[in-house]
Structure formats: C-alpha cells, structure tokens
Design a protein around this motif. Structure first.
Motif, PDB file in Angstrom:
ATOM      1  N   ASP A 127    -150.685  64.070 -35.352  1.00 54.50           N
ATOM      2  CA  ASP A 127    -150.790  65.228 -34.533  1.00 54.50           C
ATOM      3  C   ASP A 127    -151.415  66.561 -35.600  1.00 54.50           C
ATOM      4  OD1 ASP A 127    -150.096  64.035 -32.330  1.00 54.50           O
ATOM      5  OD2 ASP A 127    -147.929  65.111 -32.365  1.00 54.50           O
ATOM      6  N   GLU A 222    -151.509  66.205 -24.501  1.00 53.10           N
ATOM      7  CA  GLU A 222    -150.289  65.951 -23.551  1.00 53.10           C
ATOM      8  C   GLU A 222    -149.621  67.039 -23.404  1.00 53.10           C
ATOM      9  OE1 GLU A 222    -148.126  62.721 -25.687  1.00 53.10           O
ATOM     10  OE2 GLU A 222    -147.881  64.072 -27.537  1.00 53.10           O
ATOM     11  N   ARG A 279    -152.701  55.780 -31.982  1.00 52.29           N
ATOM     12  CA  ARG A 279    -151.822  55.611 -33.280  1.00 52.29           C
ATOM     13  C   ARG A 279    -151.961  54.158 -33.832  1.00 52.29           C
ATOM     14  NH1 ARG A 279    -146.387  57.936 -31.702  1.00 52.29           N
ATOM     15  NH2 ARG A 279    -145.493  56.125 -32.144  1.00 52.29           N
TER      16      ARG A 279
END
Ligand code: F6P
Length: 356
Positions: A127, A222, A279
């Motif tokens: 992130d 998200e 990821r």
C-alpha cells in the motif's frame, strides 16, 4: 550475534529479498547466526522457528511470498503475549530481532522495544502508506501488475463500448490507485483520501462519451469513499470480520460503483477486482533492489546498536528513523501525485474535494 527475523502482516513481493540480504550480510560480514520465527508474531508466541542460513536463503531472491510465512497475529491480544515474545527471543539466544512488516507489525515491535527488546524494523506494505519512508518495497510490483491489468481492460472496454471499474488494493491510502491510474491512463481515479461524489463521476463519464469517446476506465482503491458518507456504499462492501489489529476486510466497491455508474449513465459497465493478484508473484527489479538495500540497512543497524529504529528510504538513501515516527500516522497520497492524477483528467466536472 544471534539475530531473530520475522515477517508479519500481509505478504509483499520482496520479503524474501530482505531476508536473503539480512542473512548473507550477517554471515559474510559479521559472522552472525540467525533464527527465523515463522508466521509473524505467532512464531514467537508458539515457538515456531526455522533455521536461517546460506542454504535456506539460496534461490529465494525472485520468489514472492516469504519463506518465513506470515500472519496478522497481534501478541497484544493474547494474555502476556508481549512477555511471551520477549521470552521466546531469550530462549533462542537472540541478541536482537529484525521485524519486517507494516504499521501493525512495527507497532508490536515498538511495544517490545519499550519493554527492553532490541528490535530493528524494515518497512513493508504494497500500500506504500508507512510514514517516514518514501517507498516501501512491493509497491512497485503491485503498481506494475495493476497497470498491466488496466492496459488489458482498456482494450476490451474499447471493443465493447463499456465502462470498466478496476478495484485495486489500498485500505486507507490510494497510492496504488493513483500510480496505476496515472500509468494506465484511467479516466477516473478514486482514492480514500478524497471522498467522491458519484454523480460527478457519472457526469464526467457522460461528458467524455459526449465528446466522442465510447468507453471509460475507472480505477478505484478498495478503501475509496462516497462523499455522502453512506457506509452502505463502499465501506459496507467490506466483508464481515476484522483481523486481530481491528482492520475490516475490504472488497467490493467496484461492484457498487459499476452498478451506480450504469444506472446513472445508461452505459454498460463491468467491474474487476484485482485483489491478491497484486501481492503475489515475483518482485520487480526495483523492488528486489530496494528490499535488498533495506535488508542490508537493517543488519547494519543491528550492529550499530540502533534499536527501536526502522530502515527508511529518503531520496535515494537508506537511513535509520525511530519506529515511533513510522507508526505515528498513515502516509496519504501527497498533493503532487494527487495533482498529477487530476491534472490529466477532464477538468470540467470532476472537482476534487479538499483532502479528507
Ligand atoms: O496489507 C495491505 C493489504 O494488502 C491491503 O491493501 C488489503 O486491504 C489487505 O492487505 C488485505 O489483507 P488480507 O490479505 O489479510 O486479506
């Protein structure tokens, strides 16, 4: 010295490169020994370990995931959990611990440090939202994966005259959405930092189509938020259940957005959730190099006695900063990147509200 190593929180491409660098420099330059604690803090709580030596780190540089595995275990949630962690380190004869993780893992590291444990942190999260460091490893890989997905979605959206909403990770900061949205030429970029008005989004798409474009790409983090604050939209797409650090599991804003956009514009709309694809797999060359530099920085910090500190990237230098600084706040997308994201979008109707 004997040094413990663990990886905590969500996995991230580049974790193995950090472990490899720590172990190789530790063995070649300092004659260290290592013990790997498995599955994040769970390894210390449940005494799950593995040997870390030259052979166990052989061939892991390009591999995603982490040979130490990981978990979102929070020792503070277990009776005497922090004490157990400290005892486990003692039991294995560890003089120091290198904790590789995001703000949750590092907040436990900081607590242990204040209880006398000699710990050094390495910043990890796709992130890219850890304070005190310019970039975390794994972010570049995630951005590349998301950008490739956006490129692919572009051609099918164009072929079908559709709007496609691409949901990327980013719980409280929209770094992946902003970077991949810019790199992939998205028409709308929605990030948690700037709550959006769904009618403005619909109007932007209408105007674009009125100008003769017949497809649009929306990239949404998200954690992007509707400006009416109505949790039933994005936030409530959050699946049930929270992890041990209290974070909800997010996913689903793309579906909500797609149905709202189709309803408001009449344009056929689809959604794609990239999820954990971002990821998984091999880290980019940039992330391999950055992760290696973090690992080297961390083992040097151990030998300089810089405990309660985290390796950080500032400009193009690896420096050492207090763990407390890294966990003090969540790093939001900065104004320059926000301006870049907005600067290439239709100006007329898409007004970015001031930072929330
Ligand atoms: O740790 C960062 C992150 O990748 C977030 O972007 C995302 O919300 C979360 O992890 C997903 O966590 P999990 O793998 O536990 O579902």
């Amino acid at each position: 010295m004997k040094v413990g190593v663990l990886t905590g929180g969500g996995d991230c491409p580049g974790l193995n490169a950090v472990i490899r660098a720590v172990v190789r420099k530790g063995i070649f330059h300092y004659e260290d020994g290592f013990v790997g604690f498995m599955e994040g803090w769970r390894g210390l709580l449940e005494d799950k370990t593995m040997d870390l030596d030259l052979s166990s780190v052989g061939g892991i540089l390009p591999r995603g995931g982490t040979i130490l595995r990981t978990s979102r275990t929070n020792p503070a949630k277990y009776p005497e959990g922090l004490k157990h962690c400290a005892e486990s380190l003692k039991k294995h004869g560890c003089d120091a611990l290198i904790a590789i993780g995001g703000d949750d893992t590092l907040s436990v590291a900081q607590k242990l440090f204040t209880n006398g444990v000699k710990v050094v942190g390495v910043p990890k999260t796709i992130d890219n939202d850890l304070a005190g460091t310019d970039f975390t490893f794994g972010f570049d890989t995630a951005v590349n994966i998301a950008t490739e997905a956006i490129d692919r979605v572009h051609t099918t959206a164009e072929a079908h005259n559709r709007v496609i909403v691409v949901e990327v990770m980013g719980r409280s900061a929209g770094w992946i959405a902003a970077y991949s949205g810019i790199a992939g030429g998205a028409d709308v970029i929605l990030i948690p930092e700037v709550p959006f008005d769904i009618e403005q989004v619909a109007e932007l798409i209408r105007q674009r189509h009125a100008r003769g474009r017949y497809f649009s790409i929306v990239v949404a983090a998200e954690g992007a938020k509707f400006s009416d604050g109505n949790e039933k939209h994005g936030g409530a797409a959050a699946q049930d259940g929270r992890d041990e650090f209290g974070h909800p599991r997010l996913s689903g804003i793309a579906l909500t957005l797609a149905s709202e956009i189709e309803k408001r514009t009449g344009f056929e709309t689809r959604s794609v959730v990239l999820g954990h694809i971002q990821r998984g797999g091999s880290p980019t060359a940039y992330d391999r190099v950055l992760a290696t530099r973090y690992g080297l920085g961390a083992i040097d910090m151990v030998h300089r006695g810089e405990f309660g500190q985290m390796a950080a990237l500032r400009g193009n230098k690896i420096i050492s900063i207090p763990l407390a600084e890294a966990i003090a706040s969540n790093r939001k997308v900065d104004q320059e990147i926000l301006d870049a994201a907005v600067g290439i979008l239709d100006k007329l109707d898409y007004k970015v509200s001031p930072r929330a």
